[in-house]
Design a protein around this motif. Structure first.
Motif, PDB file in Angstrom:
ATOM      1  N   TRP A   6       0.901  -1.291  -0.110  1.00  0.00           N
ATOM      2  CA  TRP A   6       0.084  -0.030  -0.052  1.00  0.00           C
ATOM      3  C   TRP A   6       0.962   1.270   0.186  1.00  0.00           C
ATOM      4  N   ASP A   7       0.274   2.102  -0.640  1.00  0.00           N
ATOM      5  CA  ASP A   7       0.926   3.446  -0.317  1.00  0.00           C
ATOM      6  C   ASP A   7       0.142   4.088   0.617  1.00  0.00           C
ATOM      7  N   GLY A   8       0.726   5.286   1.060  1.00  0.00           N
ATOM      8  CA  GLY A   8       0.062   6.111   2.194  1.00  0.00           C
ATOM      9  C   GLY A   8       0.434   7.303   2.500  1.00  0.00           C
ATOM     10  N   ILE A   9      -0.276   8.128   3.210  1.00  0.00           N
ATOM     11  CA  ILE A   9      -0.049   9.420   3.767  1.00  0.00           C
ATOM     12  C   ILE A   9      -0.099   9.366   5.353  1.00  0.00           C
ATOM     13  N   GLN A  23      12.176   6.917  11.233  1.00  0.00           N
ATOM     14  CA  GLN A  23      13.084   5.862  11.271  1.00  0.00           C
ATOM     15  C   GLN A  23      12.696   4.574  10.548  1.00  0.00           C
ATOM     16  N   THR A  24      11.069   4.341  10.697  1.00  0.00           N
ATOM     17  CA  THR A  24      10.520   3.332   9.983  1.00  0.00           C
ATOM     18  C   THR A  24      10.580   3.463   8.453  1.00  0.00           C
ATOM     19  N   LYS A  25      10.352   2.166   7.982  1.00  0.00           N
ATOM     20  CA  LYS A  25      10.464   2.136   6.386  1.00  0.00           C
ATOM     21  C   LYS A  25       9.235   1.966   5.697  1.00  0.00           C
ATOM     22  N   ARG A  26       8.431   3.015   6.269  1.00  0.00           N
ATOM     23  CA  ARG A  26       7.076   3.054   5.475  1.00  0.00           C
ATOM     24  C   ARG A  26       6.960   3.787   4.315  1.00  0.00           C
ATOM     25  N   ARG A  27       6.118   3.016   3.339  1.00  0.00           N
ATOM     26  CA  ARG A  27       5.994   3.759   1.972  1.00  0.00           C
ATOM     27  C   ARG A  27       4.966   4.774   1.989  1.00  0.00           C
ATOM     28  N   ALA A  28       5.232   6.109   2.504  1.00  0.00           N
ATOM     29  CA  ALA A  28       4.484   6.700   2.704  1.00  0.00           C
ATOM     30  C   ALA A  28       4.672   8.158   2.371  1.00  0.00           C
ATOM     31  N   PHE A  29       3.950   9.138   2.209  1.00  0.00           N
ATOM     32  CA  PHE A  29       4.367  10.621   2.249  1.00  0.00           C
ATOM     33  C   PHE A  29       4.142  10.815   3.780  1.00  0.00           C
ATOM     34  N   MET A  30       5.130  11.453   4.263  1.00  0.00           N
ATOM     35  CA  MET A  30       5.089  11.748   5.681  1.00  0.00           C
ATOM     36  C   MET A  30       5.267  13.212   5.973  1.00  0.00           C
ATOM     37  N   LEU A  31       4.026  13.887   6.922  1.00  0.00           N
ATOM     38  CA  LEU A  31       4.055  15.245   7.104  1.00  0.00           C
ATOM     39  C   LEU A  31       4.091  15.579   8.516  1.00  0.00           C
ATOM     40  N   ASN A  32       5.042  16.384   8.984  1.00  0.00           N
ATOM     41  CA  ASN A  32       4.882  16.726  10.438  1.00  0.00           C
ATOM     42  C   ASN A  32       4.026  17.827  10.522  1.00  0.00           C
ATOM     43  N   LEU A  81      -7.285  18.411   5.391  1.00  0.00           N
ATOM     44  CA  LEU A  81      -6.834  17.452   4.777  1.00  0.00           C
ATOM     45  C   LEU A  81      -7.033  17.561   3.426  1.00  0.00           C
ATOM     46  N   TYR A  82      -8.094  18.316   2.898  1.00  0.00           N
ATOM     47  CA  TYR A  82      -8.324  18.457   1.416  1.00  0.00           C
ATOM     48  C   TYR A  82      -7.358  19.164   0.766  1.00  0.00           C
ATOM     49  N   SER A  83      -6.574  20.018   1.389  1.00  0.00           N
ATOM     50  CA  SER A  83      -5.422  20.572   0.766  1.00  0.00           C
ATOM     51  C   SER A  83      -4.176  19.649   0.490  1.00  0.00           C
ATOM     52  N   ILE A  84      -4.032  18.749   1.495  1.00  0.00           N
ATOM     53  CA  ILE A  84      -2.833  17.714   1.455  1.00  0.00           C
ATOM     54  C   ILE A  84      -3.258  16.967   0.235  1.00  0.00           C
ATOM     55  N   LEU A  85      -4.562  16.310   0.191  1.00  0.00           N
ATOM     56  CA  LEU A  85      -5.015  15.408  -0.822  1.00  0.00           C
ATOM     57  C   LEU A  85      -4.934  15.871  -2.245  1.00  0.00           C
ATOM     58  N   SER A  86      -5.133  17.267  -2.307  1.00  0.00           N
ATOM     59  CA  SER A  86      -5.035  18.024  -3.757  1.00  0.00           C
ATOM     60  C   SER A  86      -3.621  18.142  -4.044  1.00  0.00           C
ATOM     61  N   ALA A  87      -2.643  18.502  -3.011  1.00  0.00           N
ATOM     62  CA  ALA A  87      -1.275  18.674  -3.154  1.00  0.00           C
ATOM     63  C   ALA A  87      -0.790  17.478  -3.982  1.00  0.00           C
ATOM     64  N   LEU A  88      -1.331  16.407  -3.462  1.00  0.00           N
ATOM     65  CA  LEU A  88      -0.822  15.103  -3.802  1.00  0.00           C
ATOM     66  C   LEU A  88      -1.474  14.424  -5.091  1.00  0.00           C
ATOM     67  N   GLU A  89      -2.493  15.199  -5.354  1.00  0.00           N
ATOM     68  CA  GLU A  89      -3.302  14.634  -6.637  1.00  0.00           C
ATOM     69  C   GLU A  89      -4.040  13.217  -6.375  1.00  0.00           C
ATOM     70  N   ILE A  90      -4.568  13.402  -5.124  1.00  0.00           N
ATOM     71  CA  ILE A  90      -4.994  12.133  -4.663  1.00  0.00           C
ATOM     72  C   ILE A  90      -6.811  12.347  -4.542  1.00  0.00           C
ATOM     73  N   LYS A  91      -7.473  11.606  -5.374  1.00  0.00           N
ATOM     74  CA  LYS A  91      -8.856  11.833  -5.350  1.00  0.00           C
ATOM     75  C   LYS A  91      -9.603  10.917  -4.818  1.00  0.00           C
ATOM     76  N   LYS A  92      -8.970   9.687  -4.579  1.00  0.00           N
ATOM     77  CA  LYS A  92      -9.677   8.436  -3.891  1.00  0.00           C
ATOM     78  C   LYS A  92      -8.676   8.002  -2.700  1.00  0.00           C
ATOM     79  N   VAL A  93      -9.421   7.573  -1.710  1.00  0.00           N
ATOM     80  CA  VAL A  93      -8.833   7.053  -0.455  1.00  0.00           C
ATOM     81  C   VAL A  93      -9.548   5.780  -0.104  1.00  0.00           C
ATOM     82  N   TYR A  95      -8.689   3.742   2.759  1.00  0.00           N
ATOM     83  CA  TYR A  95      -8.679   3.926   4.096  1.00  0.00           C
ATOM     84  C   TYR A  95      -8.412   5.001   4.803  1.00  0.00           C
ATOM     85  N   PHE A  96      -9.026   5.750   5.535  1.00  0.00           N
ATOM     86  CA  PHE A  96      -8.525   6.651   6.542  1.00  0.00           C
ATOM     87  C   PHE A  96      -8.827   6.457   7.894  1.00  0.00           C
ATOM     88  N   SER A  97      -7.559   6.612   8.608  1.00  0.00           N
ATOM     89  CA  SER A  97      -7.789   6.546  10.261  1.00  0.00           C
ATOM     90  C   SER A  97      -7.597   7.890  10.912  1.00  0.00           C
TER      91      SER A  97
END
Length: 168
Positions: A6-9, A23-32, A81-93, A95-97
């Motif tokens: 999976w990819d993720g944010i 430090q983890t090896k996640r395959r995700a866009f990470m934002l502090n 969240l909308y701004s983050i999804l838009s910046a990453l060009e994501i229209k469908k998610v 699963y969202f926790s």
């Protein structure tokens, strides 16, 4: 995520925990940063406790007492969240926790779910030491999501699991 390919944010407001996550090896866009409880990017106060924390003004009083929020808050950048999804060009998610220690309903209200599809959500429902507050929060979560075709699947431990009804 890795073994499912999976990819993720991953959005984490607590800077201490964010360093650990890096430090983890996640395959995700990470934002502090934090998710904004408004439809605008803003800077808000965030109170840390260990690896947790929350937006200072939105932490329920019961949790404030349990965790002893006595630390000085730090300012943190918050984005809708909308701004983050838009910046990453994501229209469908798929699963969202959403577990942000108190401001879940406010964040849900900022998401234009008629423009962005989120299939399944798990939303933290618990307000510590306040069963009536927890019940109201569950009702609020359903109230916000129902007009967009969501229904409650089940309650598991600390979360409400909600899914979007299929459309033809």
């Amino acid at each position: 995520m890795l073994y499912l390919h999976w990819d993720g944010i991953l959005i984490e407001a607590n800077p201490t925990y964010f360093k650990t996550i890096l430090q983890t090896k996640r395959r995700a866009f990470m934002l502090n940063a934090c998710l904004s409880p408004t439809r605008k990017a803003t800077t808000l106060n965030f109170t840390q406790y260990g690896l947790g924390g929350g937006l200072t003004d939105l932490i329920p009083d019961e949790q404030r007492e349990v965790f002893g929020y006595k630390r000085k808050p730090l300012e943190i950048q918050c984005f809708p969240l909308y701004s983050i999804l838009s910046a990453l060009e994501i229209k469908k998610v798929d699963y969202f926790s959403l577990d942000i220690e108190g401001s879940e309903v406010e964040v849900l209200q900022t998401i234009p779910l008629n423009e962005r599809i989120i299939n399944v959500l798990s939303v933290e429902k618990r307000i510590m030491n306040n069963p009536n507050g927890t019940a109201k929060k569950i009702d609020d979560i359903i109230r916000v999501l129902k007009p967009y075709g969501y229904h409650m699947e089940r309650i598991v431990q600390l979360d409400v699991i909600v899914s979007r009804l299929p459309t033809n």
